[in-house]
Enzyme design. Structure first.
Site, PDB file in Angstrom:
ATOM      1  N   GLU A  35       0.851  -1.199   0.000  1.00  7.76           N
ATOM      2  CA  GLU A  35       0.000   0.000   0.000  1.00  7.76           C
ATOM      3  C   GLU A  35       0.887   1.250   0.000  1.00  7.76           C
ATOM      4  O   GLU A  35       0.633   2.205  -0.738  1.00  7.76           O
ATOM      5  CB  GLU A  35      -0.868  -0.037   1.273  1.00  7.76           C
ATOM      6  CG  GLU A  35      -1.866   1.089   1.397  1.00  7.76           C
ATOM      7  CD  GLU A  35      -2.617   1.048   2.732  1.00  7.76           C
ATOM      8  OE1 GLU A  35      -2.220   0.283   3.635  1.00  7.76           O
ATOM      9  OE2 GLU A  35      -3.609   1.786   2.847  1.00  7.76           O
TER      10      GLU A  35
ATOM     11  N   CYS B 193      -2.136  -0.147  13.240  1.00  6.71           N
ATOM     12  CA  CYS B 193      -2.314  -1.354  14.058  1.00  6.71           C
ATOM     13  C   CYS B 193      -2.610  -1.048  15.519  1.00  6.71           C
ATOM     14  O   CYS B 193      -2.940  -1.957  16.271  1.00  6.71           O
ATOM     15  CB  CYS B 193      -1.120  -2.299  13.924  1.00  6.71           C
ATOM     16  SG  CYS B 193       0.424  -1.461  14.053  1.00  6.71           S
TER      17      CYS B 193
ATOM     18  N   SER C 232      -3.205   3.730   7.153  1.00 13.85           N
ATOM     19  CA  SER C 232      -3.179   2.554   6.273  1.00 13.85           C
ATOM     20  C   SER C 232      -4.545   1.876   6.357  1.00 13.85           C
ATOM     21  O   SER C 232      -5.151   1.809   7.426  1.00 13.85           O
ATOM     22  CB  SER C 232      -2.092   1.599   6.760  1.00 13.85           C
ATOM     23  OG  SER C 232      -2.345   0.308   6.279  1.00 13.85           O
TER      24      SER C 232
ATOM     25  N   LYS D  15      -7.531  -2.979  22.397  1.00 11.85           N
ATOM     26  CA  LYS D  15      -7.906  -4.087  21.499  1.00 11.85           C
ATOM     27  C   LYS D  15      -9.294  -4.620  21.850  1.00 11.85           C
ATOM     28  O   LYS D  15      -9.976  -5.204  21.018  1.00 11.85           O
ATOM     29  CB  LYS D  15      -6.880  -5.220  21.596  1.00 11.85           C
ATOM     30  CG  LYS D  15      -5.522  -4.853  21.034  1.00 11.85           C
ATOM     31  CD  LYS D  15      -5.485  -5.000  19.533  1.00 11.85           C
ATOM     32  CE  LYS D  15      -4.212  -4.441  18.966  1.00 11.85           C
ATOM     33  NZ  LYS D  15      -4.263  -4.230  17.525  1.00 11.85           N
TER      34      LYS D  15
ATOM     35  N   GLU E 216     -11.423  -2.370  19.949  1.00  9.97           N
ATOM     36  CA  GLU E 216     -11.291  -2.631  18.508  1.00  9.97           C
ATOM     37  C   GLU E 216     -12.130  -3.844  18.081  1.00  9.97           C
ATOM     38  O   GLU E 216     -12.826  -3.805  17.069  1.00  9.97           O
ATOM     39  CB  GLU E 216      -9.825  -2.877  18.162  1.00  9.97           C
ATOM     40  CG  GLU E 216      -9.579  -3.110  16.669  1.00  9.97           C
ATOM     41  CD  GLU E 216      -8.127  -3.473  16.363  1.00  9.97           C
ATOM     42  OE1 GLU E 216      -7.577  -4.384  17.017  1.00  9.97           O
ATOM     43  OE2 GLU E 216      -7.550  -2.850  15.471  1.00  9.97           O
TER      44      GLU E 216
ATOM     45  N   GLU F   3     -17.289  -2.488  12.144  1.00  9.55           N
ATOM     46  CA  GLU F   3     -16.666  -2.941  10.886  1.00  9.55           C
ATOM     47  C   GLU F   3     -16.204  -4.388  10.982  1.00  9.55           C
ATOM     48  O   GLU F   3     -15.997  -5.047   9.964  1.00  9.55           O
ATOM     49  CB  GLU F   3     -15.408  -2.133  10.551  1.00  9.55           C
ATOM     50  CG  GLU F   3     -15.508  -0.654  10.453  1.00  9.55           C
ATOM     51  CD  GLU F   3     -15.355   0.060  11.790  1.00  9.55           C
ATOM     52  OE1 GLU F   3     -16.181  -0.216  12.686  1.00  9.55           O
ATOM     53  OE2 GLU F   3     -14.463   0.891  11.930  1.00  9.55           O
TER      54      GLU F   3
ATOM     55  N   CYS G 196       3.694  -1.541  22.515  1.00  9.21           N
ATOM     56  CA  CYS G 196       2.826  -2.513  23.204  1.00  9.21           C
ATOM     57  C   CYS G 196       3.499  -3.175  24.405  1.00  9.21           C
ATOM     58  O   CYS G 196       2.814  -3.650  25.301  1.00  9.21           O
ATOM     59  CB  CYS G 196       2.373  -3.588  22.226  1.00  9.21           C
ATOM     60  SG  CYS G 196       1.507  -2.910  20.811  1.00  9.21           S
TER      61      CYS G 196
HETATM   62  S1  SF4 Z   1      -0.846  -1.825  23.778  1.00 11.29           S
HETATM   63 FE1  SF4 Z   1      -0.876   0.395  23.561  1.00 11.29          FE
HETATM   64  S2  SF4 Z   1       0.460   0.771  21.760  1.00 11.29           S
HETATM   65 FE2  SF4 Z   1      -0.115  -1.409  21.708  1.00 11.29          FE
HETATM   66  S3  SF4 Z   1      -1.937  -1.471  20.393  1.00 11.29           S
HETATM   67 FE3  SF4 Z   1      -2.625  -1.299  22.530  1.00 11.29          FE
HETATM   68  S4  SF4 Z   1      -2.953   0.907  22.858  1.00 11.29           S
HETATM   69 FE4  SF4 Z   1      -1.675   0.673  21.027  1.00 11.29          FE
END
Ligand code: SF4
Ligand code: SF4
Ligand code: SF4
Ligand code: FES
Ligand code: FES
Length: 678
Positions: free
Chosen positions: A283, A300, A320, A359, A362, A367, A504
């Protein structure tokens, strides 16, 4: 100060070498002074009073906010200080919901640890806890105000490090509380779910929302096939829960533990991180060729994505279109396992094990839900997996290592370094360099993407073209970079952002830590993982190549788009969506509307709003003035902007606001007099 300057801490000379406060020198003397509200990465607040020390000639002073000066004689353990510490902790406990055995922070709570350390066996004060409702509206964080000790750490990290300001102090005196902005539930404010507030909170007042019960339920359901995916950063932190050093890799024991718990397949999110590298790099190459939506932003980190959607919607197309590795895994594994096993998608349950609270949010984005079935069904954190392993009675350290299932368990080092800030950029460079030059490179490392700084800029020359990259961690840093791009002060081709400082490895779902050294050791552990693996470039992963040949077809093709890409939308709120903060019940109301959009926030709208509310309170104007907050009056360059009645005040200060309120009050009074004369 001179080179030979020193002060005395508990009868010992300690050299002063640029330390900003007494606390740093006391720590240098190897004394662990209790603190609740001091963190070196945040501003000094000085509220908890736990760090009080005695300084000859000065009396009792807070060590965290007292600058050192030569020849000071400091005592940290006088009888008065010890008594005072105990009283402070007892008072905190008396104001605290006393549900410690069932609290998520039970073993890591700093209040509990301090009570133990100070030998507090009884609380001499009456229990004052108020039984305030728990806010579990957020998919990521649970807020229990009954456990809050008002240290303000969460408020400062959210505002100073993340530049979000979703939580703040409210009310005064004994009624002081920390609440989400405007007194709303956490899911109704601008929180991006990064969880950094929960990471830093010393008590159980802010904790990651647990999904452990739901996961046990599906494991016990014989009709379900339960599949685990483990994120890169988990492998270097899970061991800490079982007394291992930070950074020690435990992939083998983790796979064994998950199978013992009852998971049917154990896979690695690093596999889909490899897939992300391939899709995202292609991409990027296309965008460069078309000169479209440059810089390309990584996508991500879901907290970063929400940050862009909510504060910088003009940049959503720069993100992205690749789904995060977690979401790629969910969509792909359900599709492929359903075809292989004949099971229905709804009977294949994908459980992610993540270092992350965002997450959880998310996985619930619309979606990623198809026909009512989520691509990722449950997200548990490293901490939650630790609790499941403990509950199952497994001796984690002694488990015989097992390997992941194939094909989604095979990864290259490029997929693993996603756990560190700078990892995505490095993995993309490992791909793009070979793709653009057409040559195989011997070495694979791009160490310029690595490091501790929250903003790192990299210049690289490839196939006769100069590329400029930035790797960023922490959303406050991301805001700085976006503002520079917007104003034309900076130009980049590619920008990687991770919401959590350090990436992370420092996520809020990881075992609780406050010392940055823990995060640094995890970072090192991730790079060691890369070195130990056989392959280091995503394009060399044989199972990924097989996946394109047998299932996905072309890179960036139709099937890849359907399963591996997505789109983002603006979440920006505009002025007509005002939120009432205080409303007058008087007959004629003066309306004060404060802009809380990004431009105004950056120029101090949060403090201004707080000052206006205090002014209304102290001047007893509560029955005459209503205050609301709105999002963007479209006058961003002139912020902070407020409206008092019909009058718009640019570059507003408390003085200007107070004057405008007074003028409006006089006007209303005048109208009243005229009306009564008619
Ligand atoms: S741990 Fe923190 S940096 Fe990693 S994806 Fe989750 S919010 Fe983002
Ligand atoms: S989760 Fe992140 S954005 Fe939300 S309140 Fe906590 S620190 Fe702020
Ligand atoms: S919620 Fe936690 S971090 Fe925030 S003020 Fe309360 S105790 Fe401190
Ligand atoms: S740590 Fe110094 S006052 Fe809280
Ligand atoms: S942020 Fe746009 S006017 Fe306040």
């Amino acid at each position: 100060m001179n080179e030979n300057d020193f002060l005395i801490v508990d009868n010992k000379e300690i050299p002063i070498e640029g330390e900003q406060n007494l606390l740093e020198l006391i720590r240098k003397a190897k004394i662990d002074l209790p603190t609740f509200c001091y963190h070196s990465e945040l501003s000094v607040y000085g509220a908890c009073r736990l760090c009080m020390v005695y300084v000859e000639g000065m009396g009792l002073v807070p060590a965290c906010s007292t600058p050192p000066s030569p020849s000071m004689n400091v005592k940290t353990n006088t009888e008065d200080i010890r008594k005072m510490r105990k009283i402070i902790v007892e008072l905190l406990l008396a104001n605290h919901s006393q549900s410690c055995p069932t609290c998520q922070k039970s073993t890591t709570c700093q209040l509990q640890a301090l009570a133990r350390r100070l030998g507090i066996t009884e609380i001499r004060f009456k229990n004052q806890s108020k039984n305030i409702p728990v806010d579990d509206s957020s998919p990521s964080i649970v807020r229990d105000p009954n456990k809050c000790v008002l240290c303000g750490d969460c408020v400062r990290i959210c505002s100073e490090v993340q530049s979000v300001g979703a939580i703040d102090f409210a009310h005064r005196g004994a009624n002081t509380m920390v609440i989400p902005s405007f007194g709303k539930d956490l899911d109704k404010v601008e929180c991006v779910n990064c969880g950094q507030c929960a990471r830093i909170c010393p008590t159980g007042a802010l904790t990651p929302k647990s999904e452990v019960d739901e996961v046990w339920k599906v494991i016990h359901d014989p009709n379900k096939m339960v599949v685990a995916q483990i994120a890169p950063a988990v492998r270097v932190a899970l061991g800490e829960i079982f007394g291992m050093e930070p950074g020690v890799t435990t992939t083998g024991q983790t796979a064994a533990a998950l199978r013992a718990i009852g998971f049917n397949r154990v896979f690695d999110t690093s596999f889909t991180a490899d897939l992300t590298v391939i899709e995202e790099s292609n991409e990027f190459i296309k965008r460069i060729q078309k000169n479209e939506f440059i810089p390309q932003f990584t996508s991500c980190c879901p907290a970063w994505v929400k940050f862009v959607e909510q504060y910088y919607p003009e940049f959503v197309h720069n993100l992205s279109s690749c789904r995060s590795p977690q979401q790629m895994f969910g969509a792909l594994s359900k599709e492929i396992l359903a075809a292989q096993t004949g099971k229905k998608r709804e009977d294949i349950v994908v459980v992610s094990i993540m270092p992350c609270t965002a997450k959880k949010f998310e996985a619930k984005r619309p979606e990623f839900i198809h026909d009512g079935v989520r691509d990722v069904d449950h997200v548990i954190t490293t901490q939650e997996l630790g609790r499941m392993i403990e509950e199952a009675g497994l001796n984690f350290r002694e488990l015989d290592p097992e390997s992941f299932n194939l094909p989604f368990g095979f990864k290259t080092g490029a997929g693993v370094i996603f756990g560190n800030s700078g990892g995505v950029s490095e993995a993309v460079l490992r791909y793009v360099t070979e793709k653009l030059t057409g040559e195989k490179r011997e070495s694979y490392e791009f160490t310029s993407t690595r490091g501790e700084n929250g903003i790192r800029e990299i210049k690289i020359s490839l196939a006769g073209k100069e590329f400029s990259l930035a790797t960023v961690s922490g959303l406050g840093n991301a805001r700085q970079v976006l503002e520079k791009i917007k104003s034309g002060q900076a130009f980049y081709d590619f920008v990687e952002v991770m919401a959590c400082p350090g990436g992370c490895v420092g996520g809020a779902g990881q075992p609780v830590f406050t010392n940055p050294v823990v995060r640094q050791k995890r970072t090192k552990g991730i790079y060691e993982n890369d070195r130990m693996l056989e392959l280091h470039k995503s394009q060399d992963n044989p199972y990924i190549n097989e996946l394109y040949t047998s299932f996905l077809g072309e890179v960036g093709g139709h099937k890849a788009h359907e399963l591996l890409h997505t789109g983002y939308k603006s979440r920006k709120r505009i002025a007509d969506e005002g939120m009432s903060l205080s409303s007058s019940d008087g007959e004629q109301t003066i309306e004060v509307n404060v802009c809380f959009g990004t431009g105004c926030f950056l120029k101090g709208a949060q403090k201004l709003l707080r000052d206006i509310l205090v002014h209304i309170d102290t001047e007893q104007l509560g029955d005459k003035v209503s205050v609301s907050a709105s999002f963007c009056f479209e006058m961003c360059e002139k912020g902070p902007v407020i409206r008092v009645g019909d009058k718009v005040i640019e570059g507003c200060t408390l003085e200007k606001a107070a004057l405008a309120i007074e003028e409006e009050r006089q006007k209303v009074l005048g109208d009243k007099t005229v009306n009564s004369m008619q």
